[in-house]
Design a protein around this motif. Sequence first.
Motif, PDB file in Angstrom:
ATOM      1  N   ILE A   1       0.935  -1.232   0.040  1.00  0.00           N
ATOM      2  CA  ILE A   1      -0.074  -0.083   0.058  1.00  0.00           C
ATOM      3  C   ILE A   1       0.834   1.264   0.101  1.00  0.00           C
ATOM      4  CG2 ILE A   1      -1.760   1.319   1.267  1.00  0.00           C
ATOM      5  CD1 ILE A   1      -2.892  -1.227   0.334  1.00  0.00           C
ATOM      6  N   ARG A   2       0.571   1.987  -0.738  1.00  0.00           N
ATOM      7  CA  ARG A   2       1.321   3.550  -1.006  1.00  0.00           C
ATOM      8  C   ARG A   2       0.581   4.721  -0.387  1.00  0.00           C
ATOM      9  NH1 ARG A   2       1.521   2.456  -6.909  1.00  0.00           N
ATOM     10  NH2 ARG A   2      -0.652   2.265  -6.414  1.00  0.00           N
ATOM     11  N   VAL A   3       1.186   5.308   0.525  1.00  0.00           N
ATOM     12  CA  VAL A   3       0.472   6.333   1.323  1.00  0.00           C
ATOM     13  C   VAL A   3       1.229   7.705   1.088  1.00  0.00           C
ATOM     14  CG1 VAL A   3       0.078   6.825   3.914  1.00  0.00           C
ATOM     15  CG2 VAL A   3       0.228   4.441   3.106  1.00  0.00           C
ATOM     16  N   ALA A   4       0.577   8.540   1.187  1.00  0.00           N
ATOM     17  CA  ALA A   4       0.873  10.032   1.163  1.00  0.00           C
ATOM     18  C   ALA A   4       0.425  10.893   2.551  1.00  0.00           C
ATOM     19  CB  ALA A   4       0.134  10.718   0.024  1.00  0.00           C
ATOM     20  N   VAL A   5       1.080  11.427   3.247  1.00  0.00           N
ATOM     21  CA  VAL A   5       0.935  11.935   4.705  1.00  0.00           C
ATOM     22  C   VAL A   5       1.005  13.525   4.588  1.00  0.00           C
ATOM     23  CG1 VAL A   5       1.649  11.887   6.800  1.00  0.00           C
ATOM     24  CG2 VAL A   5       2.135   9.810   5.365  1.00  0.00           C
ATOM     25  N   LEU A   6      -0.142  13.855   4.968  1.00  0.00           N
ATOM     26  CA  LEU A   6      -0.316  15.366   5.081  1.00  0.00           C
ATOM     27  C   LEU A   6      -0.300  15.696   6.441  1.00  0.00           C
ATOM     28  CD1 LEU A   6      -0.722  18.233   3.677  1.00  0.00           C
ATOM     29  CD2 LEU A   6      -3.191  17.702   3.374  1.00  0.00           C
ATOM     30  N   THR A   7       0.640  16.612   7.013  1.00  0.00           N
ATOM     31  CA  THR A   7       0.240  17.250   8.370  1.00  0.00           C
ATOM     32  C   THR A   7      -0.148  18.616   8.222  1.00  0.00           C
ATOM     33  OG1 THR A   7       2.167  15.926   9.377  1.00  0.00           O
ATOM     34  CG2 THR A   7       1.554  18.119  10.340  1.00  0.00           C
ATOM     35  N   VAL A   8      -1.153  19.013   8.760  1.00  0.00           N
ATOM     36  CA  VAL A   8      -1.818  20.283   8.800  1.00  0.00           C
ATOM     37  C   VAL A   8      -1.580  20.968  10.096  1.00  0.00           C
ATOM     38  CG1 VAL A   8      -4.016  21.568   8.488  1.00  0.00           C
ATOM     39  CG2 VAL A   8      -3.613  19.523   7.209  1.00  0.00           C
ATOM     40  N   SER A   9      -0.966  22.030   9.981  1.00  0.00           N
ATOM     41  CA  SER A   9      -0.489  22.863  11.365  1.00  0.00           C
ATOM     42  C   SER A   9      -0.124  24.343  10.920  1.00  0.00           C
ATOM     43  CB  SER A   9       0.380  22.076  12.098  1.00  0.00           C
ATOM     44  OG  SER A   9       0.727  22.891  13.241  1.00  0.00           O
ATOM     45  N   ASP A  10      -0.425  25.298  11.767  1.00  0.00           N
ATOM     46  CA  ASP A  10       0.023  26.546  11.587  1.00  0.00           C
ATOM     47  C   ASP A  10       1.364  26.703  12.379  1.00  0.00           C
ATOM     48  OD1 ASP A  10      -2.195  27.707   9.844  1.00  0.00           O
ATOM     49  OD2 ASP A  10      -3.314  28.220  11.760  1.00  0.00           O
ATOM     50  N   THR A  11       1.688  26.062  13.362  1.00  0.00           N
ATOM     51  CA  THR A  11       2.707  25.725  14.267  1.00  0.00           C
ATOM     52  C   THR A  11       3.775  24.631  14.235  1.00  0.00           C
ATOM     53  OG1 THR A  11       1.385  24.758  15.878  1.00  0.00           O
ATOM     54  CG2 THR A  11       1.505  27.027  15.891  1.00  0.00           C
ATOM     55  N   ARG A  12       3.277  23.496  13.530  1.00  0.00           N
ATOM     56  CA  ARG A  12       4.540  22.552  13.404  1.00  0.00           C
ATOM     57  C   ARG A  12       5.301  22.735  12.317  1.00  0.00           C
ATOM     58  NH1 ARG A  12       3.983  20.881  18.430  1.00  0.00           N
ATOM     59  NH2 ARG A  12       1.972  19.952  18.907  1.00  0.00           N
TER      60      ARG A  12
ATOM     61  N   ALA B   1       4.846  10.027  -0.188  1.00  0.00           N
ATOM     62  CA  ALA B   1       4.667  11.603  -0.335  1.00  0.00           C
ATOM     63  C   ALA B   1       4.676  12.200   1.135  1.00  0.00           C
ATOM     64  CB  ALA B   1       3.961  12.398  -1.195  1.00  0.00           C
ATOM     65  N   SER B   2       5.166  13.141   1.329  1.00  0.00           N
ATOM     66  CA  SER B   2       4.756  13.768   2.945  1.00  0.00           C
ATOM     67  C   SER B   2       5.046  15.279   3.069  1.00  0.00           C
ATOM     68  CB  SER B   2       5.813  13.069   4.120  1.00  0.00           C
ATOM     69  OG  SER B   2       5.523  13.394   5.088  1.00  0.00           O
ATOM     70  N   VAL B   3       4.144  16.065   3.508  1.00  0.00           N
ATOM     71  CA  VAL B   3       4.144  17.327   3.341  1.00  0.00           C
ATOM     72  C   VAL B   3       3.489  18.066   4.572  1.00  0.00           C
ATOM     73  CG1 VAL B   3       2.290  17.934   2.100  1.00  0.00           C
ATOM     74  CG2 VAL B   3       4.167  19.353   1.949  1.00  0.00           C
ATOM     75  N   ILE B   4       3.906  19.296   5.007  1.00  0.00           N
ATOM     76  CA  ILE B   4       3.184  20.169   5.948  1.00  0.00           C
ATOM     77  C   ILE B   4       2.571  21.118   5.312  1.00  0.00           C
ATOM     78  CG2 ILE B   4       3.298  21.546   8.318  1.00  0.00           C
ATOM     79  CD1 ILE B   4       5.736  19.562   8.849  1.00  0.00           C
ATOM     80  N   VAL B   5       1.472  21.531   5.616  1.00  0.00           N
ATOM     81  CA  VAL B   5       0.720  22.824   5.159  1.00  0.00           C
ATOM     82  C   VAL B   5       0.074  23.420   5.991  1.00  0.00           C
ATOM     83  CG1 VAL B   5       0.445  21.855   2.664  1.00  0.00           C
ATOM     84  CG2 VAL B   5      -1.473  21.634   4.451  1.00  0.00           C
TER      85      VAL B   5
END
Length: 167
Positions: free
Chosen positions: A8-19, A43-47
């Motif tokens: 299984i292929r996973v993309a990870v999105l962290t949502v935060s104004d401070t992290r 994939a992995s990203v913070i927005v």
Amino acid sequence: MQMTAGGIRVAVLTVSDTRTEVTDKGGPLVRELAQEAGMEITASVIVKDEPEAIRSAVAEWMTHEEVDIIITTGGTGIARRDVTIEAVRPMLNKELDGFGELFRFLSYEEIGTRAILSRALGGSIGDKAVFVLPGSPGAVRLAMEKLIIPEAEHITKELTKHRQPRT
């Protein structure tokens, strides 16, 4: 008990104004638990907690063949800036009501009545599963170990079984 969801292929999105990459705890835990289960992180990203940034990341990954499941973490609270669920829900083709219900039930067993603040969402967009999780490590661990990893292969199979072969 080691669960596997190999391939299984996973993309990870962290949502935060401070992290940041240094202070984020939810995203790295999603990646760690997914990899331990045999999943591949593609994939992995913070927005920031901005609906357009969230929708843009999810929409981008919807076009990638190498993504089967999108897991977001953070931005699910009840504060004004917590908008992940509101950003993602309209994008879903189908919602997995049982995901949020079970998540809150299991949360209640761990944290009691504070579980009423636990907002979590599962569903699909096209042939991809999407899970929206709170950012706390406890919530991430609960969702990954008790719900997502055990069902990842079955959910992915169901979402892709009618996929047309390429010509």
